[in-house]
Motif scaffolding. Sequence first.
Motif, PDB file in Angstrom:
ATOM      1  N   UNK A 188       6.392  -3.266  41.839  1.00  0.00           N
ATOM      2  CA  UNK A 188       5.021  -2.755  41.936  1.00  0.00           C
ATOM      3  C   UNK A 188       4.251  -3.647  42.906  1.00  0.00           C
ATOM      4  N   UNK A 189       3.494  -3.071  43.805  1.00  0.00           N
ATOM      5  CA  UNK A 189       2.878  -3.845  44.878  1.00  0.00           C
ATOM      6  C   UNK A 189       1.383  -3.574  44.986  1.00  0.00           C
ATOM      7  N   UNK A 190       0.684  -4.484  45.654  1.00  0.00           N
ATOM      8  CA  UNK A 190      -0.747  -4.304  45.902  1.00  0.00           C
ATOM      9  C   UNK A 190      -1.130  -5.104  47.142  1.00  0.00           C
ATOM     10  N   UNK A 191      -1.924  -4.487  48.013  1.00  0.00           N
ATOM     11  CA  UNK A 191      -2.431  -5.197  49.187  1.00  0.00           C
ATOM     12  C   UNK A 191      -3.462  -6.214  48.740  1.00  0.00           C
ATOM     13  N   UNK A 192      -3.451  -7.391  49.342  1.00  0.00           N
ATOM     14  CA  UNK A 192      -4.318  -8.475  48.894  1.00  0.00           C
ATOM     15  C   UNK A 192      -5.798  -8.104  48.988  1.00  0.00           C
ATOM     16  N   UNK A 193      -6.179  -7.289  49.974  1.00  0.00           N
ATOM     17  CA  UNK A 193      -7.585  -6.893  50.072  1.00  0.00           C
ATOM     18  C   UNK A 193      -7.941  -5.828  49.038  1.00  0.00           C
ATOM     19  N   UNK A 194      -7.001  -4.933  48.723  1.00  0.00           N
ATOM     20  CA  UNK A 194      -7.234  -3.997  47.619  1.00  0.00           C
ATOM     21  C   UNK A 194      -7.367  -4.753  46.304  1.00  0.00           C
ATOM     22  N   UNK A 195      -6.505  -5.746  46.107  1.00  0.00           N
ATOM     23  CA  UNK A 195      -6.570  -6.547  44.885  1.00  0.00           C
ATOM     24  C   UNK A 195      -7.913  -7.273  44.784  1.00  0.00           C
ATOM     25  N   UNK A 196      -8.378  -7.822  45.894  1.00  0.00           N
ATOM     26  CA  UNK A 196      -9.672  -8.512  45.893  1.00  0.00           C
ATOM     27  C   UNK A 196     -10.786  -7.566  45.463  1.00  0.00           C
ATOM     28  N   UNK A 197     -10.713  -6.324  45.892  1.00  0.00           N
ATOM     29  CA  UNK A 197     -11.725  -5.345  45.482  1.00  0.00           C
ATOM     30  C   UNK A 197     -11.638  -5.049  43.990  1.00  0.00           C
ATOM     31  N   UNK A 198     -10.432  -5.111  43.425  1.00  0.00           N
ATOM     32  CA  UNK A 198     -10.306  -4.942  41.983  1.00  0.00           C
ATOM     33  C   UNK A 198     -10.969  -6.097  41.243  1.00  0.00           C
ATOM     34  N   UNK A 199     -10.820  -7.309  41.739  1.00  0.00           N
ATOM     35  CA  UNK A 199     -11.484  -8.444  41.104  1.00  0.00           C
ATOM     36  C   UNK A 199     -13.006  -8.274  41.139  1.00  0.00           C
ATOM     37  N   UNK A 200     -13.525  -7.768  42.245  1.00  0.00           N
ATOM     38  CA  UNK A 200     -14.964  -7.509  42.319  1.00  0.00           C
ATOM     39  C   UNK A 200     -15.363  -6.470  41.275  1.00  0.00           C
ATOM     40  N   UNK A 201     -14.596  -5.392  41.188  1.00  0.00           N
ATOM     41  CA  UNK A 201     -14.886  -4.350  40.197  1.00  0.00           C
ATOM     42  C   UNK A 201     -14.812  -4.907  38.781  1.00  0.00           C
ATOM     43  N   UNK A 202     -13.810  -5.758  38.512  1.00  0.00           N
ATOM     44  CA  UNK A 202     -13.651  -6.317  37.177  1.00  0.00           C
ATOM     45  C   UNK A 202     -14.811  -7.219  36.804  1.00  0.00           C
ATOM     46  N   UNK A 203     -15.240  -8.051  37.735  1.00  0.00           N
ATOM     47  CA  UNK A 203     -16.329  -8.977  37.420  1.00  0.00           C
ATOM     48  C   UNK A 203     -17.658  -8.244  37.289  1.00  0.00           C
ATOM     49  N   UNK A 204     -17.791  -7.120  37.968  1.00  0.00           N
ATOM     50  CA  UNK A 204     -19.044  -6.376  37.923  1.00  0.00           C
ATOM     51  C   UNK A 204     -19.141  -5.442  36.727  1.00  0.00           C
ATOM     52  N   UNK A 205     -18.016  -4.795  36.330  1.00  0.00           N
ATOM     53  CA  UNK A 205     -18.177  -3.718  35.346  1.00  0.00           C
ATOM     54  C   UNK A 205     -17.052  -3.543  34.336  1.00  0.00           C
ATOM     55  N   UNK A 206     -16.018  -4.368  34.322  1.00  0.00           N
ATOM     56  CA  UNK A 206     -14.987  -4.231  33.298  1.00  0.00           C
ATOM     57  C   UNK A 206     -15.543  -4.668  31.940  1.00  0.00           C
ATOM     58  N   UNK A 207     -15.168  -3.941  30.908  1.00  0.00           N
ATOM     59  CA  UNK A 207     -15.655  -4.265  29.573  1.00  0.00           C
ATOM     60  C   UNK A 207     -14.889  -5.440  28.979  1.00  0.00           C
ATOM     61  N   UNK A 208     -15.504  -6.091  28.006  1.00  0.00           N
ATOM     62  CA  UNK A 208     -14.891  -7.239  27.346  1.00  0.00           C
ATOM     63  C   UNK A 208     -13.617  -6.826  26.633  1.00  0.00           C
ATOM     64  N   UNK A 209     -12.618  -7.701  26.701  1.00  0.00           N
ATOM     65  CA  UNK A 209     -11.383  -7.478  25.980  1.00  0.00           C
ATOM     66  C   UNK A 209     -10.430  -6.509  26.644  1.00  0.00           C
TER      67      UNK A 209
END
Length: 436
Positions: A188-209
């Motif tokens: 399973x793979x992910x581009x480093x810039x796509x992954x970075x955008x996921x971290x932004x999404x997680x820090x902004x709006x992912x729910x606890x737990x």
Amino acid sequence: MKVLLTGATGYIGSAVTDHLTAAGHQVVALTRGAEPRPGRGWHAQLAGDTADPASLAGAVTPEIEAVIHLALPSGDADVDTAVIEALATPLRGTGRPFVYTSGVWVLGATGQAQEVGEDALVNPIDLVGYRPRIEQRVLAEAAEGVRAVVVRPGIVYGRGGGIPALLVDRARRKGRPEYFGEEGVRWPTVHVDDLAELFVAAVERAEAGTVWHGVGEPAVAVRDLARAAGRAAGVLAAPHALPAEQGAEDFGPLFADALALDQSVSGAAARTVLGWRPARPGPVAELVSGSYRPVEVFGAPDGPGTDAEVTAIRQLVAEVEYAQQNELADRFLSLFRPQDPVWTTGHGRRLSGFEEIATFTRKVLPGAAAESTAVYDVERVLFLRPDVAAVNVRQQPVHLDGTRITDLPEGRPFYILVKEDGTWRVGAAQNTVVAD
């Protein structure tokens, strides 16, 4: 938000810094030393070492609004647990996010299951044996008023780095593409810039737990990656599978087991819930015509604008290759500028105007790839104007399995590309056979 970022100087951390900053956040980088690191785009820098949890005391000040923990594990479960304690405790009761970086290797081999999700049971390989316990330690902070989140990246690629870079280097050194494990191994793979955008999404709006898989493509055949890595290294040969014992000798048994791990992992949840949209080229395309094959560029300033134009030009040439290899006349013709294009073939025949080119292409392309074909690699780009580029291409004849045909000469196509309505197209082209 003001985000404390561990691992900020690393491969993934550098990309996360870029995307956090682009999203309007301020990055406070935790680094081992206090020496300044100019040009990093950080708002501030703090000294601390995740191998020494005591050094992290006071790192999470009241003004820190989020923590992203990207630093590599120490290899000691007690140390890593103490790091989580030091970073998460100041966030308790605040509802502020703490995002921890794990990885899909905690799932182990997925076997016959296809695209397993975040609810799958963990079965970690030895290299990450205690990491599920660290994940649970992080998620437990949700009960303490911390917006605790775990991100599990797949095999990260892009920007010329990550594990695929090892395949490129090995192909270059060994003179053939190589990979470890069984022929059917998938990553399973992910581009480093796509992954970075996921971290932004997680820090902004992912729910606890919550746990999120950072996966762009769920199951890429490692044999295909090795072949593409060979091409990035300039080695057109069939990929060669090496036994696990060889991998253990070269990389140690734990990492060798990881390289031979067969997985199919889904990243769909992050798309559906967080609105994550991984959009960069896949790993094979990135290896063949992306950051792992540098291109000489002239006549344009350095920067993301030029990088984007060069990427678009490389994608156009990749389309030329695809259309030729698959005998797709209409797709090939769509790459030409409709107004007065000129094409001189490899046999010296000059074709003027779209209709003449179209008539010739529809006559000669069907059947042209029945026994052999060619690969096309951009080597130099000269921007004559922002919307006009002269492009040198290396054309190598290959068998249908992608191996080099040694008794046929190379070609050196030369393209004049024109950007119209936001799209690069061929305005003029000349194919020249290289004579010894």
